[in-house]
Design a protein around this motif. Structure first.
Motif, PDB file in Angstrom:
ATOM      1  N   CYS A  50       0.857  -1.197   0.000  1.00 38.60           N
ATOM      2  CA  CYS A  50       0.000   0.000   0.000  1.00 38.60           C
ATOM      3  C   CYS A  50       0.885   1.236   0.000  1.00 38.60           C
ATOM      4  O   CYS A  50       1.884   1.293   0.717  1.00 38.60           O
ATOM      5  CB  CYS A  50      -0.875  -0.043   1.254  1.00 38.60           C
ATOM      6  SG  CYS A  50      -1.652   1.527   1.681  1.00 38.60           S
TER       7      CYS A  50
ATOM      8  N   ARG B 172       0.478   3.932   1.315  1.00 34.92           N
ATOM      9  CA  ARG B 172       0.373   4.723   2.533  1.00 34.92           C
ATOM     10  C   ARG B 172       0.948   3.978   3.738  1.00 34.92           C
ATOM     11  O   ARG B 172       1.760   4.521   4.475  1.00 34.92           O
ATOM     12  CB  ARG B 172      -1.094   5.062   2.774  1.00 34.92           C
ATOM     13  CG  ARG B 172      -1.348   6.063   3.861  1.00 34.92           C
ATOM     14  CD  ARG B 172      -2.732   6.657   3.656  1.00 34.92           C
ATOM     15  NE  ARG B 172      -3.112   7.528   4.749  1.00 34.92           N
ATOM     16  CZ  ARG B 172      -3.898   7.133   5.757  1.00 34.92           C
ATOM     17  NH1 ARG B 172      -4.351   5.906   5.786  1.00 34.92           N
ATOM     18  NH2 ARG B 172      -4.214   7.984   6.712  1.00 34.92           N
ATOM     19  N   CYS B 173       0.556   2.707   3.933  1.00 36.68           N
ATOM     20  CA  CYS B 173       0.984   2.011   5.147  1.00 36.68           C
ATOM     21  C   CYS B 173       1.836   0.782   4.843  1.00 36.68           C
ATOM     22  O   CYS B 173       2.394   0.182   5.746  1.00 36.68           O
ATOM     23  CB  CYS B 173      -0.228   1.598   5.984  1.00 36.68           C
ATOM     24  SG  CYS B 173      -1.140   0.220   5.291  1.00 36.68           S
TER      25      CYS B 173
ATOM     26  N   CYS C 184      -4.364   0.054   0.404  1.00 35.50           N
ATOM     27  CA  CYS C 184      -5.061  -1.115   0.925  1.00 35.50           C
ATOM     28  C   CYS C 184      -6.488  -0.706   1.297  1.00 35.50           C
ATOM     29  O   CYS C 184      -6.813   0.488   1.350  1.00 35.50           O
ATOM     30  CB  CYS C 184      -4.325  -1.674   2.139  1.00 35.50           C
ATOM     31  SG  CYS C 184      -4.362  -0.597   3.584  1.00 35.50           S
TER      32      CYS C 184
ATOM     33  N   CYS D 127      -6.712   1.819   4.267  1.00 33.89           N
ATOM     34  CA  CYS D 127      -6.317   3.193   3.941  1.00 33.89           C
ATOM     35  C   CYS D 127      -7.331   3.831   3.006  1.00 33.89           C
ATOM     36  O   CYS D 127      -7.649   5.007   3.147  1.00 33.89           O
ATOM     37  CB  CYS D 127      -4.932   3.213   3.304  1.00 33.89           C
ATOM     38  SG  CYS D 127      -3.622   2.901   4.497  1.00 33.89           S
TER      39      CYS D 127
HETATM   40 ZN   LIG Z   1      -2.668   0.991   3.705  1.00 40.15          ZN
END
Ligand SMILES: [Zn+2]
Ligand SMILES: [Zn+2]
Length: 130
Positions: A82, A84-85, A95, A98
């Motif tokens: 992902c 972001r994370c 994901c 997120c």
């Molecule tokens: Zn994520």
């Protein structure tokens, strides 16, 4: 005719509606065909196996998935992090968690903007898909 730098190989090309040059588009199309055929045969393949066996760059595979051309319905082990994370993801940039959070943040931001009475379209656009 407008020109642009290819997003992938940095070469200058006559701009089309894509942001990569015709050579890279051809390369991506060939990669798509190879990866799709491979995944049909190897439904449990991981990203490492796909890149090794098809010799397609991971970046190309990810962009094919993010563009929605390559759908991973039958390939549960094929994931990428992902944006972001870093959690394993199979579609889009983020994901599921997120994506949900970002949608929530976006709606909060929208509500706030509506209250303020003035919008900043650019900031909102940051959260939406390219
Ligand atoms: Zn994520
Ligand atoms: Zn290119």
């Amino acid at each position: 005719m407008p020109i642009a730098n290819c997003k992938r190989c940095q070469r200058i090309f006559n701009k089309t509606r894509r942001d990569i040059c015709p050579d890279c588009i051809a390369e991506e199309d060939a990669a798509f065909v190879a990866v799709r055929a491979y995944l049909r045969e190897h439904k449990d393949a991981t990203m490492a196996q796909v890149t090794e066996d098809t010799e397609v760059e991971i970046g190309i595979i990810i962009s094919l998935i993010q563009d929605g051309r390559l759908i991973l319905r039958d390939n549960p082990n094929l994931t990428y992090p992902c944006a972001r994370c870093g959690a394993p993801t199979q579609a889009g940039r983020y994901c599921a968690d997120c994506a949900k959070e970002l949608t929530h943040e976006l709606s909060v931001a929208r509500t706030r903007l509506q209250k303020d009475g003035q919008g900043d379209a650019k900031r909102i656009g940051f959260y939406s898909k390219p």
